[in-house]
Motif scaffolding. Structure first.
Motif, mmCIF file in Angstrom:
data_model
loop_
_atom_site.group_PDB
_atom_site.id
_atom_site.type_symbol
_atom_site.label_atom_id
_atom_site.label_comp_id
_atom_site.label_asym_id
_atom_site.label_seq_id
_atom_site.Cartn_x
_atom_site.Cartn_y
_atom_site.Cartn_z
ATOM 1 N N ALA A 153 -27.576 35.241 -58.762
ATOM 2 C CA ALA A 153 -27.651 36.561 -59.253
ATOM 3 C C ALA A 153 -28.543 37.365 -58.310
ATOM 4 O O ALA A 153 -28.133 38.667 -57.753
ATOM 5 C CB ALA A 153 -27.584 36.757 -60.530
ATOM 6 N N TYR A 154 -29.838 37.057 -58.413
ATOM 7 C CA TYR A 154 -30.899 37.809 -57.625
ATOM 8 C C TYR A 154 -30.526 37.782 -56.048
ATOM 9 O O TYR A 154 -30.603 38.765 -55.558
ATOM 10 C CB TYR A 154 -31.994 36.962 -57.892
ATOM 11 N N SER A 155 -30.216 36.509 -55.389
ATOM 12 C CA SER A 155 -29.795 36.642 -54.015
ATOM 13 C C SER A 155 -28.452 37.368 -53.641
ATOM 14 O O SER A 155 -28.607 37.859 -52.438
ATOM 15 C CB SER A 155 -29.832 34.950 -53.569
ATOM 16 N N ASN A 156 -27.495 37.589 -54.467
ATOM 17 C CA ASN A 156 -26.537 38.066 -54.252
ATOM 18 C C ASN A 156 -26.764 39.621 -54.101
ATOM 19 O O ASN A 156 -25.863 40.124 -53.320
ATOM 20 C CB ASN A 156 -25.534 38.066 -55.249
ATOM 21 N N ILE A 157 -27.636 40.419 -54.468
ATOM 22 C CA ILE A 157 -27.890 41.794 -54.426
ATOM 23 C C ILE A 157 -29.081 42.304 -53.271
ATOM 24 O O ILE A 157 -29.299 43.325 -52.999
ATOM 25 C CB ILE A 157 -28.347 42.406 -55.839
ATOM 26 N N ILE A 158 -29.636 41.170 -52.803
ATOM 27 C CA ILE A 158 -30.464 41.493 -51.765
ATOM 28 C C ILE A 158 -29.690 42.105 -50.511
ATOM 29 O O ILE A 158 -28.536 41.709 -49.844
ATOM 30 C CB ILE A 158 -31.081 40.257 -51.209
ATOM 31 N N GLY A 159 -30.194 43.439 -50.200
ATOM 32 C CA GLY A 159 -29.634 43.854 -48.822
ATOM 33 C C GLY A 159 -29.517 45.474 -49.768
ATOM 34 O O GLY A 159 -29.482 46.341 -49.017
ATOM 35 N N LEU A 160 -29.533 45.740 -50.869
ATOM 36 C CA LEU A 160 -29.249 46.733 -51.646
ATOM 37 C C LEU A 160 -30.654 47.365 -51.777
ATOM 38 O O LEU A 160 -31.612 46.851 -51.724
ATOM 39 C CB LEU A 160 -28.741 46.732 -53.037
ATOM 40 N N GLY A 161 -30.693 48.773 -51.896
ATOM 41 C CA GLY A 161 -31.963 49.406 -52.251
ATOM 42 C C GLY A 161 -32.424 48.903 -53.570
ATOM 43 O O GLY A 161 -31.481 48.471 -54.415
ATOM 44 N N LEU A 162 -33.687 48.784 -53.901
ATOM 45 C CA LEU A 162 -34.274 48.340 -55.167
ATOM 46 C C LEU A 162 -33.883 48.970 -56.371
ATOM 47 O O LEU A 162 -33.318 48.305 -57.301
ATOM 48 C CB LEU A 162 -35.722 48.290 -55.058
ATOM 49 N N VAL A 163 -33.421 50.136 -56.326
ATOM 50 C CA VAL A 163 -32.960 50.933 -57.668
ATOM 51 C C VAL A 163 -31.492 50.370 -57.589
ATOM 52 O O VAL A 163 -31.157 49.946 -58.762
ATOM 53 C CB VAL A 163 -32.841 52.386 -57.280
ATOM 54 N N GLU A 164 -30.615 50.497 -56.704
ATOM 55 C CA GLU A 164 -29.183 49.923 -56.789
ATOM 56 C C GLU A 164 -29.313 48.384 -57.353
ATOM 57 O O GLU A 164 -28.383 48.017 -57.999
ATOM 58 C CB GLU A 164 -28.498 49.805 -55.527
ATOM 59 N N ALA A 165 -30.032 47.677 -56.645
ATOM 60 C CA ALA A 165 -29.965 46.145 -56.930
ATOM 61 C C ALA A 165 -30.544 45.980 -58.398
ATOM 62 O O ALA A 165 -29.901 45.138 -59.085
ATOM 63 C CB ALA A 165 -31.153 45.581 -56.100
ATOM 64 N N LEU A 166 -31.468 46.652 -58.952
ATOM 65 C CA LEU A 166 -31.921 46.503 -60.292
ATOM 66 C C LEU A 166 -30.637 46.878 -61.407
ATOM 67 O O LEU A 166 -30.530 46.494 -62.427
ATOM 68 C CB LEU A 166 -33.234 47.181 -60.594
ATOM 69 N N ARG A 167 -30.143 48.126 -61.068
ATOM 70 C CA ARG A 167 -28.940 48.499 -61.727
ATOM 71 C C ARG A 167 -27.731 47.565 -61.686
ATOM 72 O O ARG A 167 -27.014 47.629 -62.784
ATOM 73 C CB ARG A 167 -28.646 49.869 -61.480
ATOM 74 N N THR A 168 -27.743 46.838 -60.656
ATOM 75 C CA THR A 168 -26.517 45.861 -60.552
ATOM 76 C C THR A 168 -26.916 44.669 -61.450
ATOM 77 O O THR A 168 -25.949 44.234 -62.225
ATOM 78 C CB THR A 168 -26.399 45.382 -59.063
ATOM 79 N N LEU A 169 -28.246 44.287 -61.345
ATOM 80 C CA LEU A 169 -28.626 43.066 -62.168
ATOM 81 C C LEU A 169 -28.610 43.280 -63.715
ATOM 82 O O LEU A 169 -28.208 42.342 -64.477
ATOM 83 C CB LEU A 169 -30.025 42.570 -61.823
ATOM 84 N N TYR A 170 -29.099 44.350 -63.941
ATOM 85 C CA TYR A 170 -29.386 44.874 -65.493
ATOM 86 C C TYR A 170 -28.588 46.171 -65.766
ATOM 87 O O TYR A 170 -29.357 47.530 -65.763
ATOM 88 C CB TYR A 170 -30.751 44.843 -65.750
ATOM 89 N N PRO A 171 -27.485 46.205 -65.864
ATOM 90 C CA PRO A 171 -26.553 47.661 -65.986
ATOM 91 C C PRO A 171 -27.239 48.612 -66.855
ATOM 92 O O PRO A 171 -27.013 49.841 -67.042
ATOM 93 C CB PRO A 171 -25.202 47.276 -66.198
#
Length: 214
Positions: A41-59
């Motif tokens: 789950a963590y590796s899948n969002i690498i590439g997004l900006g950090l804000v967008e990544a954290l919102r994807t991981l923890y909506p």
């Protein structure tokens, strides 16, 4: 390959940093009481900006927790001795080839400006790139704002450049302005995920990428 500029993603494309970033995301989340997720789950969002990544991981993340998690991530990343600026073998040869053929090199990354500047310094690759753009300066991938700004600076059309990246976010960003792309499956996303984005090629190795760009 008949292009005037090669635009590289950073993490998972130029440097072997996926595991390190995943560790930092895990630390940031659990340090403020959020549940640990699968490493995929963590590796899948690498590439997004950090804000967008954290919102994807923890909506359901709150604004305060977002700030706390970003601070924890940044502190852990900067404090870790092994910052994972391990350049994939052969990447420097590609940059040298591009320089020798009078073509531009650029970076479009989900990293922050602070993070990329530090990475460029530690990897000693900064001098190769004519321009770099980060998510916190424009917008997160797959929005193409970073590419638009890079092209404007270089005075090129989308068809005159190629985006090289290890995630669907990179390839979709390029597709959004009609730029060709090359997927590299040695980073965050596997071959079948990249293939769905219809890049002009998927390079199975750095050596193959070098051949494609010659």
């Amino acid at each position: 390959m008949s292009i005037k500029a090669a635009i590289f993603d950073w993490d998972g494309t130029v440097v072997d940093s996926i595991e390190h970033i995943s560790d930092c995301l895990h630390h940031a989340a659990t340090s403020i009481g959020y549940p640990a997720l699968e490493r995929s789950a963590y590796s899948n969002i690498i590439g997004l900006g950090l804000v967008e990544a954290l919102r994807t991981l923890y909506p359901a993340i709150t604004t305060d927790d977002m700030v706390a998690m970003r601070d924890a991530y940044s502190s852990h990343f900067m404090a870790t001795a092994a910052t994972a600026q391990k350049v994939f073998p052969g990447i420097t040869d590609i940059l040298q080839d591009l320089h020798n053929s009078n073509r531009y090199c650029a970076v479009a990354t989900g990293k922050s400006r602070r993070g990329l500047d530090r990475a460029l310094e530690h990897s000693q690759l900064g001098s190769w790139f004519h321009i770099t753009r980060c998510a916190d300066e424009t917008r997160s991938k797959p929005d193409p704002s970073m590419l638009v700004e890079i092209l404007a600076h270089l005075k090129l059309e989308p068809s005159e450049a190629v985006m090289i990246g290890d995630t669907s976010y990179d390839l979709d960003m390029a597709a959004n302005i009609g730029m060709p792309s090359i997927g590299v499956p040695w980073g965050a996303h596997q071959h079948h995920v990249l293939a769905r984005c219809r890049p002009i090629a998927i390079a199975s190795s750095v050596a193959e990428l070098r051949d494609l760009l010659r």
